[in-house]
Scaffold this motif. Sequence first.
Motif, PDB file in Angstrom:
ATOM      1  N   ALA A   1      37.624  11.841  73.892  1.00  0.00           N
ATOM      2  CA  ALA A   1      38.694  12.408  72.911  1.00  0.00           C
ATOM      3  C   ALA A   1      38.128  11.931  70.970  1.00  0.00           C
ATOM      4  O   ALA A   1      38.158  12.946  70.496  1.00  0.00           O
ATOM      5  N   LYS A   2      37.684  10.810  71.120  1.00  0.00           N
ATOM      6  CA  LYS A   2      37.642  10.391  70.410  1.00  0.00           C
ATOM      7  C   LYS A   2      35.918  10.680  69.681  1.00  0.00           C
ATOM      8  O   LYS A   2      35.559  11.100  68.367  1.00  0.00           O
TER       9      LYS A   2
ATOM     10  N   ILE B   1      37.147  14.535  68.682  1.00  0.00           N
ATOM     11  CA  ILE B   1      37.358  14.778  67.192  1.00  0.00           C
ATOM     12  C   ILE B   1      36.426  13.861  65.845  1.00  0.00           C
ATOM     13  O   ILE B   1      36.782  14.793  64.734  1.00  0.00           O
TER      14      ILE B   1
ATOM     15  N   MET C   1      34.192  17.537  66.510  1.00  0.00           N
ATOM     16  CA  MET C   1      35.319  18.902  66.787  1.00  0.00           C
ATOM     17  C   MET C   1      34.066  20.473  66.992  1.00  0.00           C
ATOM     18  O   MET C   1      34.070  20.724  65.646  1.00  0.00           O
TER      19      MET C   1
ATOM     20  N   VAL D   1      43.509   7.110  75.431  1.00  0.00           N
ATOM     21  CA  VAL D   1      44.275   8.003  76.719  1.00  0.00           C
ATOM     22  C   VAL D   1      43.494   7.701  77.442  1.00  0.00           C
ATOM     23  O   VAL D   1      42.635   8.194  77.885  1.00  0.00           O
TER      24      VAL D   1
END
Lengths: 293, 293
Positions: A136-137, A140, A143, A108
């Motif tokens: 980002a990981k 995700i 959350m 990313v």
Amino acid sequence: MRIIRTVSALREALGRARSGGAASVGFVPTMGALHEGHLSLMRAAREENDLVVVSIFVNPKQFEEAADLAAYPRQERHDAELAASAGVDLIFAPDADELYPAGFATTVSVSGTIAETLEGAARGTGHFDGVATVVAKLLIAVMPENAYFGRKDAQQLVVVRRMVADLGLPVRIVGCPTEREPDGLALSSRNVRLDGEARARAAAIPRALALAESLVADGERSADVVGRAVAETLAESGVEPEYIALVDPVGFETVENIDQPVLCAVAARVGGVRLIDNTTLSVGGTTARGAGE
Amino acid sequence: MRIIRTVSALREALGRARSGGAASVGFVPTMGALHEGHLSLMRAAREENDLVVVSIFVNPKQFEEAADLAAYPRQERHDAELAASAGVDLIFAPDADELYPAGFATTVSVSGTIAETLEGAARGTGHFDGVATVVAKLLIAVMPENAYFGRKDAQQLVVVRRMVADLGLPVRIVGCPTEREPDGLALSSRNVRLDGEARARAAAIPRALALAESLVADGERSADVVGRAVAETLAESGVEPEYIALVDPVGFETVENIDQPVLCAVAARVGGVRLIDNTTLSVGGTTARGAGE
């Protein structure tokens, strides 16, 4: 407080917590070696959320220098105790193989001035790719409703905000003020590697930023003049900067005139240890090192 | 069936559906110009999920050629009727500005052979970056349990699987068989642009793939021999291939001997229209064009 090693176990624990009524999750990503700066993020998360998750992961992808990665301090048991004292519910501490298994091939990447200048230029273009990819990981995986980042890493905060907005990740990114030693030195996991003499000289960095603030408060509007004053303060203590930058805090474009809030950011190696710090210079308002915006 | 234009309205609708008891969401991303191939994906989604969401978005980031993007067929009202007939609950049809607002600067990129060869080489390295970025964004917006992709775009399916695994997106990616015309031509939104003569010649592509299947079924094990037979079949109809590739279906490395399942993929321009198709050649088993693995 539980220490969790895998994404699947993390999701299970979060699913149970949500079913049990946790309406909001606050997340603090760290590379461990926790100090009062991290703890202030955790306390902010604790105040605003039902469940607080901290990750401890020394992300190999954001280190361009193997020696820097190897020297990064690791102290998980102590970190866990500190996190527990700040009211953290879950620690997510995966191995590198859990986040980057064999065959991993996805990056990313944020392009443009905000990712390519200052830290992006000094640490290599892979640095912010590594940051954006792991954040980002982690987002995700967790959350969370809210995620907390320190303003000491001002550019990282801007890159993360951009990535989160662009991918549409449903999380609020919260920037928190920089915590400092009594002499102003910004707290950093790297500070433990400063020997006594280097530690004393490192105080020139916040001193130089404080001078920039007072110059602007007194009416100075030339970025060049302010930048040179910062450089001189560093030079007096024999601190050689990697960069002294006066940029707009959103787009990181270099500014000439200080007529809007300006981010003044410094990176320097002191006694072999790389340190960064920043302040937001506000015209006609209060300024606070690493506490702006 | 509702047509939704924004991510926030989509999340609201999905939140209501989940609160109302929808335990699983099936998602079919499309670029519109729907045909029986897309509808078969929607029917698969309908069978396996409580709620079915279809996106219609001609993604500018995956077109390297402006003319190709401009020529891509758009027929939203007709598409909506077709989707309704397949039992779709929600259509997400955002404008380009909704997914890529001003200042957008993030790319999700898959590196290595699976993204850089065949379609990645023919359409430019930006093609699969564009695919990975928009699919990541769509999956983050919809957060489906299952997402459905056609095997006609075999390489896209592999790139998407890699991206989803690497980012840890909690979705099962389902590959669905290629739908075909009676003469074997793979359904494609581009087929409407074939004139009568080109349409007839295009059938050489599935004929060539069927020949490859029967050669392997009859014991041929040389990728070179099979590739040349495919080339000859295309040449007989005056179809000039962009590539004829025999690769392993996981890593997309070129193979010499067909002793494992091998993906045979073809791209060709016929009458100015770019067509792709593929089949998986299985040793000692059944083979099916675009239906393997």
